[in-house]
Design a protein around this motif. Structure first.
Motif, PDB file in Angstrom:
ATOM      1  N   LEU A   7       0.823  -1.210   0.000  1.00 48.00           N
ATOM      2  CA  LEU A   7       0.000   0.000   0.000  1.00 48.00           C
ATOM      3  C   LEU A   7       0.855   1.258   0.000  1.00 48.00           C
ATOM      4  O   LEU A   7       0.506   2.256  -0.652  1.00 48.00           O
ATOM      5  CB  LEU A   7      -0.932  -0.007   1.215  1.00 48.00           C
ATOM      6  CG  LEU A   7      -2.000  -1.101   1.250  1.00 48.00           C
ATOM      7  CD1 LEU A   7      -2.773  -1.040   2.558  1.00 48.00           C
ATOM      8  CD2 LEU A   7      -2.954  -0.985   0.064  1.00 48.00           C
ATOM      9  N   GLN A   8       1.969   1.223   0.709  1.00 53.27           N
ATOM     10  CA  GLN A   8       2.812   2.418   0.814  1.00 53.27           C
ATOM     11  C   GLN A   8       3.470   2.769  -0.514  1.00 53.27           C
ATOM     12  O   GLN A   8       3.503   3.940  -0.902  1.00 53.27           O
ATOM     13  CB  GLN A   8       3.867   2.211   1.916  1.00 53.27           C
ATOM     14  CG  GLN A   8       3.281   2.354   3.318  1.00 53.27           C
ATOM     15  CD  GLN A   8       4.189   1.824   4.404  1.00 53.27           C
ATOM     16  OE1 GLN A   8       5.182   1.127   4.136  1.00 53.27           O
ATOM     17  NE2 GLN A   8       3.871   2.130   5.654  1.00 53.27           N
ATOM     18  N   ALA A  14      -2.744   6.870   4.033  1.00 50.27           N
ATOM     19  CA  ALA A  14      -2.863   8.255   4.479  1.00 50.27           C
ATOM     20  C   ALA A  14      -2.502   8.370   5.953  1.00 50.27           C
ATOM     21  O   ALA A  14      -1.715   9.213   6.351  1.00 50.27           O
ATOM     22  CB  ALA A  14      -4.284   8.770   4.229  1.00 50.27           C
ATOM     23  N   ASP A  15      -3.098   7.515   6.782  1.00 51.74           N
ATOM     24  CA  ASP A  15      -2.822   7.547   8.221  1.00 51.74           C
ATOM     25  C   ASP A  15      -3.126   6.183   8.823  1.00 51.74           C
ATOM     26  O   ASP A  15      -3.860   5.383   8.247  1.00 51.74           O
ATOM     27  CB  ASP A  15      -3.659   8.621   8.911  1.00 51.74           C
ATOM     28  CG  ASP A  15      -2.966   9.201  10.136  1.00 51.74           C
ATOM     29  OD1 ASP A  15      -2.001   8.568  10.613  1.00 51.74           O
ATOM     30  OD2 ASP A  15      -3.385  10.265  10.600  1.00 51.74           O
ATOM     31  N   SER A  48     -15.234   4.839  -4.861  1.00 54.15           N
ATOM     32  CA  SER A  48     -15.344   3.684  -3.962  1.00 54.15           C
ATOM     33  C   SER A  48     -14.328   2.596  -4.296  1.00 54.15           C
ATOM     34  O   SER A  48     -14.130   1.664  -3.504  1.00 54.15           O
ATOM     35  CB  SER A  48     -16.754   3.079  -4.041  1.00 54.15           C
ATOM     36  OG  SER A  48     -17.745   4.050  -3.773  1.00 54.15           O
ATOM     37  N   LEU A  49     -13.686   2.706  -5.459  1.00 59.26           N
ATOM     38  CA  LEU A  49     -12.736   1.671  -5.852  1.00 59.26           C
ATOM     39  C   LEU A  49     -11.498   1.647  -4.961  1.00 59.26           C
ATOM     40  O   LEU A  49     -10.883   0.596  -4.789  1.00 59.26           O
ATOM     41  CB  LEU A  49     -12.300   1.882  -7.310  1.00 59.26           C
ATOM     42  CG  LEU A  49     -13.298   1.492  -8.394  1.00 59.26           C
ATOM     43  CD1 LEU A  49     -12.769   1.868  -9.761  1.00 59.26           C
ATOM     44  CD2 LEU A  49     -13.619  -0.001  -8.322  1.00 59.26           C
ATOM     45  N   VAL A  50     -11.120   2.795  -4.393  1.00 59.71           N
ATOM     46  CA  VAL A  50      -9.902   2.821  -3.582  1.00 59.71           C
ATOM     47  C   VAL A  50     -10.020   1.877  -2.378  1.00 59.71           C
ATOM     48  O   VAL A  50      -9.197   0.967  -2.218  1.00 59.71           O
ATOM     49  CB  VAL A  50      -9.548   4.254  -3.151  1.00 59.71           C
ATOM     50  CG1 VAL A  50      -8.346   4.252  -2.221  1.00 59.71           C
ATOM     51  CG2 VAL A  50      -9.244   5.112  -4.374  1.00 59.71           C
ATOM     52  N   PRO A  51     -11.032   2.025  -1.505  1.00 60.58           N
ATOM     53  CA  PRO A  51     -11.144   1.064  -0.401  1.00 60.58           C
ATOM     54  C   PRO A  51     -11.532  -0.338  -0.859  1.00 60.58           C
ATOM     55  O   PRO A  51     -11.088  -1.330  -0.270  1.00 60.58           O
ATOM     56  CB  PRO A  51     -12.233   1.672   0.494  1.00 60.58           C
ATOM     57  CG  PRO A  51     -13.010   2.582  -0.398  1.00 60.58           C
ATOM     58  CD  PRO A  51     -12.030   3.103  -1.399  1.00 60.58           C
ATOM     59  N   LEU A 220      -6.896   2.189   9.487  1.00 59.31           N
ATOM     60  CA  LEU A 220      -6.000   2.596   8.402  1.00 59.31           C
ATOM     61  C   LEU A 220      -6.817   3.400   7.403  1.00 59.31           C
ATOM     62  O   LEU A 220      -7.863   2.936   6.941  1.00 59.31           O
ATOM     63  CB  LEU A 220      -5.407   1.361   7.723  1.00 59.31           C
ATOM     64  CG  LEU A 220      -4.525   1.585   6.494  1.00 59.31           C
ATOM     65  CD1 LEU A 220      -3.208   2.238   6.903  1.00 59.31           C
ATOM     66  CD2 LEU A 220      -4.261   0.261   5.779  1.00 59.31           C
ATOM     67  N   THR A 221      -6.368   4.610   7.087  1.00 53.35           N
ATOM     68  CA  THR A 221      -7.098   5.405   6.102  1.00 53.35           C
ATOM     69  C   THR A 221      -6.332   5.482   4.795  1.00 53.35           C
ATOM     70  O   THR A 221      -5.097   5.477   4.765  1.00 53.35           O
ATOM     71  CB  THR A 221      -7.394   6.827   6.612  1.00 53.35           C
ATOM     72  OG1 THR A 221      -6.171   7.491   6.930  1.00 53.35           O
ATOM     73  CG2 THR A 221      -8.310   6.788   7.812  1.00 53.35           C
ATOM     74  N   LEU A 222      -7.092   5.558   3.723  1.00 56.52           N
ATOM     75  CA  LEU A 222      -6.578   5.645   2.361  1.00 56.52           C
ATOM     76  C   LEU A 222      -6.836   7.061   1.852  1.00 56.52           C
ATOM     77  O   LEU A 222      -7.820   7.692   2.241  1.00 56.52           O
ATOM     78  CB  LEU A 222      -7.300   4.629   1.470  1.00 56.52           C
ATOM     79  CG  LEU A 222      -7.366   3.213   2.052  1.00 56.52           C
ATOM     80  CD1 LEU A 222      -8.481   2.416   1.396  1.00 56.52           C
ATOM     81  CD2 LEU A 222      -6.033   2.510   1.872  1.00 56.52           C
ATOM     82  N   PRO A 223      -5.980   7.582   1.000  1.00 63.28           N
ATOM     83  CA  PRO A 223      -6.144   8.980   0.563  1.00 63.28           C
ATOM     84  C   PRO A 223      -7.407   9.182  -0.269  1.00 63.28           C
ATOM     85  O   PRO A 223      -7.812   8.296  -1.029  1.00 63.28           O
ATOM     86  CB  PRO A 223      -4.888   9.235  -0.270  1.00 63.28           C
ATOM     87  CG  PRO A 223      -4.472   7.881  -0.751  1.00 63.28           C
ATOM     88  CD  PRO A 223      -4.819   6.927   0.356  1.00 63.28           C
TER      89      PRO A 223
END
Length: 426
Positions: A7-8, A14-15, A48-51, A220-223
């Motif tokens: 993911l990184q 994001a956080d 919605s595809l990111v998560p 865990l949050t995604l941008p």
């Protein structure tokens, strides 16, 4: 590469509430994680595809993903990132939306594998039988109003005196926190993921779970994705790009990705595809050497459309795209051709003009605006620059009849490389 490293390097972290401990947890064996998708519409959109793809990335590396279709939370409305109160939906509408959203979730997660099948749940199943008093007593008592007001999603609305926030939306984070607690209690779920706008809701769930179960859980949050030119990701002049083919056709879905800004294409290859680091690096190299070839854009569009709509639908969308670059028309469906109609100038033509021997091509070129006069049309044809249904025509005496119509309705004329017109017989 473990999942956090994956993911990184893709720029998708994001956080995290405790990255060191979460990294240890993920390295020690598979974990159960979840992300929620509220059915506020009858389709998810590409944001919605990111998560959703993050859940799949976890699954591919051996973890156990849960997708929540929010029958309960969706009936309230999440204030996160919203400047105004959502319109409440009727129960029947929510149920219909959930049915559609579930189909989209099933396409992107593997529910059949024996090793770590994905699970699809509706949070209404564990909230609908709890009374209001029970919820206040057993869940509400663990929340401080002071802490709730401090959450960004709530504070921003409270600072707007004209809009404010209703008690209904104020209570949303309690419902989402309750989800995390129930999933941890019943399914040993230890991780919740979501967009950065979900940070307050996620941490509320972590606090509740720790208080009720005395066990560590993580967030865990995604941008949230934005375009380099400052426009909102997933939006066009025609509106949002949806996953449901009845809202956004496969052709338009494919075209959205082909047309992304050059500055965004490599980022989006990392965000929205499963291409490897080596594959993306090679595409980045090709893009730098010859951006006009748009190899990175085409790879992005194919990969994402394959994921959402399947290879067969992607192949047809690609054929439709090639038509506007002189590709053959064979095998294209009428539905896909109609999408092309919206991409180029279209003019009507009386059906009677094409009966019998038909109408001279030179007159049709003038009628369609591709040639200024019949004399110019003759020169254009003899010069080899005119195409009828993407087949070159050099006989200036050529007549076009009903037999030339595509699907009995349309005639595609082209002059040069990119000057098109579609004549539609009426």
């Amino acid at each position: 590469m473990n999942i956090l490293e994956e993911l990184q390097w893709r720029g998708l972290v994001a956080d995290c509430t405790d990255s060191a401990e979460l990294s240890k947890k993920l390295s020690s064996g598979p974990v159960v994680l979840y992300a929620g998708f509220d059915p506020t519409a009858d389709s998810l959109h590409i944001g919605s595809l990111v998560p959703l793809l993050a859940l799949r990335r976890f699954q591919l590396l051996g973890h156990h993903p849960i997708a929540i279709a929010g029958g309960a939370t969706g009936s309230i409305g999440d204030p996160s990132g919203k400047s105004q109160e959502r319109q409440l939906l009727m129960r029947e509408v929510i149920s219909a939306n959930i049915a559609k959203v579930k189909d989209q979730l099933r396409r992107l997660l593997d529910f059949e594998t024996k090793a770590n099948p994905a699970r699809l749940l509706d949070n209404a199943s564990w909230t609908e039988n709890i009374s209001f008093l029970e919820f206040l007593r057993d869940i509400g008592k663990h929340f401080s109003v002071n802490q709730m007001i401090a959450k960004e999603s709530v504070r921003a609305r409270m600072e707007d005196r004209e809009v404010g926030i209703s008690y209904t939306e104020f209570s949303y984070m309690l419902l989402q926190a309750f989800d995390f607690y129930v999933l941890c209690r019943d399914l040993n779920c230890e991780l919740q993921i979501g967009g950065t706008d979900q940070w307050g809701n996620i941490t509320a769930g972590i606090d509740l779970t720790r208080k009720k179960l005395a066990c560590p859980v993580y967030g865990l949050t995604l941008p949230l994705i934005t375009n380099s030119d400052g426009t909102k990701f997933g939006k066009t002049e025609a509106g949002a790009i949806w996953l449901d083919v009845t809202r956004t056709s496969v052709y338009k879905f494919y075209q959205y990705w082909v047309r992304v800004d050059d500055r965004d294409v490599i980022r989006y290859l990392k965000f929205f595809t499963f291409l490897t680091s080596d594959e993306i690096t090679e595409l980045e190299k090709q893009h730098g050497q010859n951006p006009g070839a748009r190899m990175a854009h085409k790879a992005l569009a194919k990969a994402v459309t394959d994921l959402v709509h399947g290879p067969d639908a992607t192949a047809e969308a690609m054929r439709a795209s090639e038509i506007l670059f002189g590709g053959e028309l064979g095998g294209i469906s009428e539905g896909t051709f109609k999408e092309i109609v919206g991409e180029v100038p279209t003019k009507e033509l009386p059906q009677s003009d094409l009966n019998g021997a038909g109408k001279p091509l030179v007159e049709l070129l003038v009628h369609g605006g591709l040639s200024g006069s019949k004399g110019q049309a003759r020169k254009d044809i003899e010069g080899g620059g005119v195409y009828v249904n993407n087949v070159r025509e050099q006989n200036f005496q050529r007549a076009v009849s009903s037999n030339d119509l595509l699907f009995g309705k349309h005639l595609l004329l082209r002059k040069g490389k990119r000057n098109y017109v579609i004549l539609t017989a009426k």
